[in-house]
Design a protein around this motif. Structure first.
Motif, short mmCIF file in Angstrom:
data_model
loop_
_atom_site.label_atom_id
_atom_site.label_comp_id
_atom_site.label_asym_id
_atom_site.label_seq_id
_atom_site.Cartn_x
_atom_site.Cartn_y
_atom_site.Cartn_z
N ASN A 1 0.81 -1.22 0.00
CA ASN A 1 0.00 0.00 0.00
C ASN A 1 0.84 1.26 0.00
O ASN A 1 0.53 2.23 -0.69
CB ASN A 1 -0.92 0.02 1.23
CG ASN A 1 -2.22 -0.67 0.95
OD1 ASN A 1 -2.76 -0.57 -0.15
ND2 ASN A 1 -2.71 -1.42 1.90
N LEU A 2 1.91 1.24 0.80
CA LEU A 2 2.78 2.43 0.84
C LEU A 2 3.36 2.69 -0.56
O LEU A 2 3.41 3.83 -1.01
CB LEU A 2 3.92 2.23 1.85
CG LEU A 2 3.52 2.36 3.32
CD1 LEU A 2 4.67 1.94 4.23
CD2 LEU A 2 3.10 3.79 3.64
N LYS A 3 3.76 1.62 -1.22
CA LYS A 3 4.35 1.77 -2.55
C LYS A 3 3.30 2.28 -3.55
O LYS A 3 3.58 3.20 -4.32
CB LYS A 3 4.90 0.40 -3.01
CG LYS A 3 5.62 0.43 -4.32
CD LYS A 3 7.00 1.01 -4.16
CE LYS A 3 7.78 0.95 -5.46
NZ LYS A 3 9.08 1.60 -5.33
N SER A 4 2.11 1.69 -3.52
CA SER A 4 1.13 2.08 -4.55
C SER A 4 0.51 3.46 -4.27
O SER A 4 0.27 4.22 -5.19
CB SER A 4 0.05 1.02 -4.70
OG SER A 4 -0.70 0.93 -3.52
N VAL A 5 0.31 3.80 -2.99
CA VAL A 5 -0.35 5.09 -2.70
C VAL A 5 0.65 6.24 -2.69
O VAL A 5 0.40 7.32 -3.23
CB VAL A 5 -1.10 5.02 -1.35
CG1 VAL A 5 -1.70 6.37 -0.97
CG2 VAL A 5 -2.21 3.97 -1.40
N ASN A 6 1.82 6.01 -2.06
CA ASN A 6 2.77 7.12 -1.89
C ASN A 6 3.93 7.08 -2.87
O ASN A 6 4.74 8.00 -2.92
CB ASN A 6 3.32 7.13 -0.46
CG ASN A 6 2.21 7.29 0.56
OD1 ASN A 6 1.31 8.09 0.38
ND2 ASN A 6 2.26 6.51 1.61
N GLY A 7 4.06 5.97 -3.59
CA GLY A 7 5.16 5.86 -4.56
C GLY A 7 6.46 5.46 -3.90
O GLY A 7 7.43 5.12 -4.57
#
Ligand code: SF4
Length: 235
Positions: A94-100
């Motif tokens: 989630n951190l990767k997909s939402v915040n990049g």
């Protein structure tokens, strides 16, 4: 409630001392994953699981490429391996997909309530886990509430709540200035050494003089005496 928490904090500091606070500012994501691993297990096993995990990866990005079953076996010493592996994988994804990027830096400017709200959006991250990130990494003045802290504050009579999360929200505005860490750490210690779930050691407890529950347990100090104690507070 503020006076009561100040009194509790003061009595505990007199008895146990001021707990050491790590001056370093650990990465919030490290603390969050460490706290997920610590759920429903002891410090020794959760630390071992955390060390196992860190020794197998060069950065949290590596979790993305790792099979959930592999992650589960790496952290199994902490118990609830499948559940914790899913929570960690979900968090990183989630951190990767939402915040990049895999980081909690976006919380830096959020106030305490907003930071708790953002962290608890992740599956497997509850209020206690989120508040540990705020306390131990972001150095906010909060007091995480686990079952020990919840039990003690209800027994003393500071709150009347039916869950640790409700206790956290009931006391959060009243934490004595810069004492969140000392209050949390000393209450935890009291819960392990004196205020046990069964057969609490009230006669030896440093909070006996102000605790409403001890009245039932010991059958001696009157409620009036205890109320007077708070009213005559000289902190
Ligand atoms: S007096 Fe007894 S019930 Fe009250 S905090 Fe101490 S151990 Fe717990």
């Amino acid at each position: 409630m503020k006076k009561e928490l100040e009194k509790i904090n003061s009595l505990l500091k007199n008895y146990f001392g001021i707990p050491k606070l790590n001056k370093r500012t650990p990465n919030p994501l490290d603390i969050l994953i460490g706290t997920i691993l610590s759920q429903n297990t002891n410090d020794k096993n959760s630390f071992k699981a955390y060390q196992n995990l860190k020794s197998k990866i060069s950065s949290w990005d590596d979790i993305l490429k790792m099979r959930t079953s592999t992650l589960e076996s790496i952290i199994k010493v902490a118990g609830l391996g499948k559940q914790k592996a899913n929570s960690i994988k979900n968090l990183i994804k989630n951190l990767k997909s939402v915040n990049g990027k895999i980081s909690l830096d976006f919380l830096k400017n959020a106030d305490d309530d907003k930071a708790i709200e953002e962290l608890t959006k992740f599956k497997g991250v509850g209020v206690k886990t989120a508040s540990c990130v705020l306390l131990f990494s972001m150095k906010r003045n909060v007091c995480p509430v686990d079952t020990h802290v919840h039990r003690i504050l209800n027994r003393i009579g500071v709150v009347k709540t039916n869950s640790p999360d409700k206790t956290y929200f009931a006391i959060k505005e009243f934490i004595p200035g810069n004492n969140g860490h000392s209050l949390h750490t000393n209450l935890l210690r009291l819960g392990r050494e004196f205020c046990l779930p069964k057969n609490p050691k009230c006669s030896l407890c440093p909070l006996e003089s102000i605790c409403h529950y001890s009245e039932k347990n010991l059958g001696k100090t009157t409620l009036k005496q205890k109320n007077d104690f708070f009213l005559l507070d000289k902190i």
